[in-house]
Scaffold this motif. Structure first.
Motif, PDB file in Angstrom:
ATOM      1  N   ASN A  78      -2.261   7.348   7.883  1.00 12.42           N
ATOM      2  CA  ASN A  78      -1.607   6.057   8.136  1.00 12.42           C
ATOM      3  C   ASN A  78      -2.611   4.985   8.553  1.00 12.42           C
ATOM      4  N   GLU A  79      -3.794   5.389   9.047  1.00 18.61           N
ATOM      5  CA  GLU A  79      -4.803   4.398   9.438  1.00 18.61           C
ATOM      6  C   GLU A  79      -5.375   3.664   8.214  1.00 18.61           C
ATOM      7  N   SER A  80      -5.104   4.176   7.023  1.00 17.16           N
ATOM      8  CA  SER A  80      -5.571   3.484   5.814  1.00 17.16           C
ATOM      9  C   SER A  80      -4.892   2.126   5.667  1.00 17.16           C
ATOM     10  N   LYS A  81      -3.745   1.935   6.362  1.00 12.93           N
ATOM     11  CA  LYS A  81      -3.003   0.669   6.253  1.00 12.93           C
ATOM     12  C   LYS A  81      -3.276  -0.256   7.436  1.00 12.93           C
ATOM     13  N   THR A 130      -8.801  -1.324  -1.395  1.00 14.08           N
ATOM     14  CA  THR A 130      -7.350  -1.412  -1.231  1.00 14.08           C
ATOM     15  C   THR A 130      -6.994  -2.816  -0.726  1.00 14.08           C
ATOM     16  N   PRO A 131      -5.723  -3.190  -0.760  1.00 18.11           N
ATOM     17  CA  PRO A 131      -5.366  -4.530  -0.264  1.00 18.11           C
ATOM     18  C   PRO A 131      -5.883  -4.815   1.148  1.00 18.11           C
ATOM     19  N   VAL A 132      -5.780  -3.846   2.065  1.00 17.80           N
ATOM     20  CA  VAL A 132      -6.221  -4.131   3.441  1.00 17.80           C
ATOM     21  C   VAL A 132      -7.750  -4.143   3.527  1.00 17.80           C
ATOM     22  N   GLU A 133      -8.428  -3.398   2.692  1.00 21.61           N
ATOM     23  CA  GLU A 133      -9.904  -3.474   2.661  1.00 21.61           C
ATOM     24  C   GLU A 133     -10.354  -4.829   2.115  1.00 21.61           C
ATOM     25  N   MET A 163       0.847  -1.205   0.000  1.00 21.21           N
ATOM     26  CA  MET A 163       0.000   0.000   0.000  1.00 21.21           C
ATOM     27  C   MET A 163       0.874   1.243   0.000  1.00 21.21           C
ATOM     28  N   TRP A 164       0.895   1.899  -1.126  1.00 23.68           N
ATOM     29  CA  TRP A 164       1.722   3.088  -1.298  1.00 23.68           C
ATOM     30  C   TRP A 164       1.099   3.951  -2.387  1.00 23.68           C
ATOM     31  N   PRO A 165       1.065   5.257  -2.289  1.00 25.89           N
ATOM     32  CA  PRO A 165       1.514   6.061  -1.143  1.00 25.89           C
ATOM     33  C   PRO A 165       0.423   6.128  -0.068  1.00 25.89           C
ATOM     34  N   THR A 166       0.795   6.684   1.092  1.00 24.05           N
ATOM     35  CA  THR A 166      -0.160   6.858   2.175  1.00 24.05           C
ATOM     36  C   THR A 166      -0.912   8.169   1.955  1.00 24.05           C
TER      37      THR A 166
END
Ligand SMILES: [Zn+2]
Length: 382
Positions: free
Chosen positions: A176-179, A192-195, A157-160
């Protein structure tokens, strides 16, 4: 005018060679973090992947092993999730302890030891965290676990972003909480990958009709919600009975309601979007704290830090902090004993959906013998 061209060329070649050697060594270390740490599941566990529940994870670095064991008697189902935050070792070591010891008599037990696999491949910048911890077993050998990052790796996950907007609620948080997996629920199959990872876990909860689910964490001793159970309103009655049961065992776990207006967290969204009873638990880990001094493997294992001893003497901590610090065995014992108490209460509250698990050590066993005695098959009674 260059009178010493030959000398410069030799120096350049030497420097280039040195740079290549450094790249090779650091590249090897980097690549060694790409796989999963070894696990020794107890008899009866079947290994699946989270992508078996949500195909959108297949082949990605967000996919992670899911273990399941079925009891002979039918009952409910329980999920134990470790490694939501890979810099909180008591969570993933407790999940591993269940995986490596549990004998399910009734119902089904699911274990995900390394929930955010990507977070295990890096450490948080500027935190000076150790990259691994080693837990000594009773035969003197050691089990090694990665000490990762709270965040998904920047490789994935980039960019933040400057601001993270939680999709289903519109809540705004720091970028940063997006990750952070524990701000990503209920997830998004196209996000996103974490979602997508969060969505995969939701699919498992729904698909397997999980009755009761645990998300295991640690927090710094100066954080108010620590040595605590956080319960969704549907889980609160069960959690309150469990907290009382634990007081009877002299294990103090503060009981906190899941705030209704804080979104993306397991204890909120698992309860709002599935039928499961969600429970999040926190133990106290000084190696995550702001007051700590030197941050190394010893601190992660012992929790001993003189700044914390001073803060405790000044009444600044939310947990008792004695001369023994906060050893990993005690933190794991707290998670394991709490889960066992929850399972006992679940069977009392809802017999049909009860889950009975044997061969899991008690609080005093883990503290006295050390968590290493229950890893890698050693310490089992059979
Ligand atoms: Zn956490």
């Amino acid at each position: 005018m260059d009178l010493n061209f030959k000398g410069n060329k030799t120096t350049a070649c030497l420097l280039l060679g040195a740079a290549l050697v450094i790249c090779a060594i650091s590249g090897r270390e980097f690549m060694a973090n790409a796989g999963f740490d070894d696990l020794v599941p107890a008899a009866g566990f079947e290994r699946k992947m989270l992508s078996d529940y949500f195909d959108g994870l297949r082949g990605s670095r967000m996919d992670t092993p899911v273990f399941v064991q079925n009891g002979a008697k039918s009952g409910g189902s329980v999920l134990i999730l470790g490694g939501t935050h890979p810099n909180e070792p008591s969570g993933y070591v407790s999940a591993t302890l269940f995986l490596e010891n549990a004998r399910v008599v009734k119902g089904r037990l699911f274990v995900i030891p390394f929930a955010n696999a990507s977070g295990f491949t890096n450490t948080l910048p500027q935190e000076a965290s150790p990259s691994r911890i080693h837990i000594t077993r009773s035969d003197g050998s050691a089990r090694s676990f990665r000490y990762g990052s709270r965040d998904t790796s920047p490789i994935d996950m980039w960019p933040t972003p400057d601001i993270y907007i939680h999709k289903s609620s519109g809540q705004e948080l720091a970028g940063n909480e997006s990750k952070n997996l524990n701000r990503a629920y209920p997830g998004d199959p196209n996000g996103t990958p974490v979602e997508r990872l969060a969505y995969g876990i939701m699919e498992l909860l729904r698909g397997e009709k999980i009755t009761l689910a645990f998300d295991l964490h640690e927090a710094s001793p100066e954080y108010p919600v620590v040595e605590a159970i956080v319960a969704h309103e549907r889980s609160m009655e069960l959690a309150a009975a469990t907290a009382m049961e634990l007081i009877g065992q002299e294990i103090d776990m503060r009981l906190e309601p899941s705030p209704k207006n804080l979104h993306g967290l397991s204890h909120r969204e698992w309860g709002d979007y599935t039928d499961t009873l969600p429970i999040l638990m926190e133990t106290a880990n000084p190696s995550q704290g702001r007051l700590r001094g030197r941050t190394d493997e010893t601190l992660a294992l012992t929790g001993l830090d003189k700044a914390y001893a001073k803060a405790a003497a000044l009444g600044r901590l939310f947990v008792p902090y004695g001369p023994d610090g906060k050893p990993l065995s005690q933190r794991v014992a707290r998670h394991v004993a709490s889960i066992s108490a929850f399972l006992e209460m679940l069977s009392l509250f809802d017999e049909e959906n009860g889950v009975t698990v044997e061969n899991v050590p008690g609080y005093e066993d883990i503290i006295q013998k050390g968590v290493g005695s229950y890893l890698g098959g050693i310490g089992r009674s059979n």
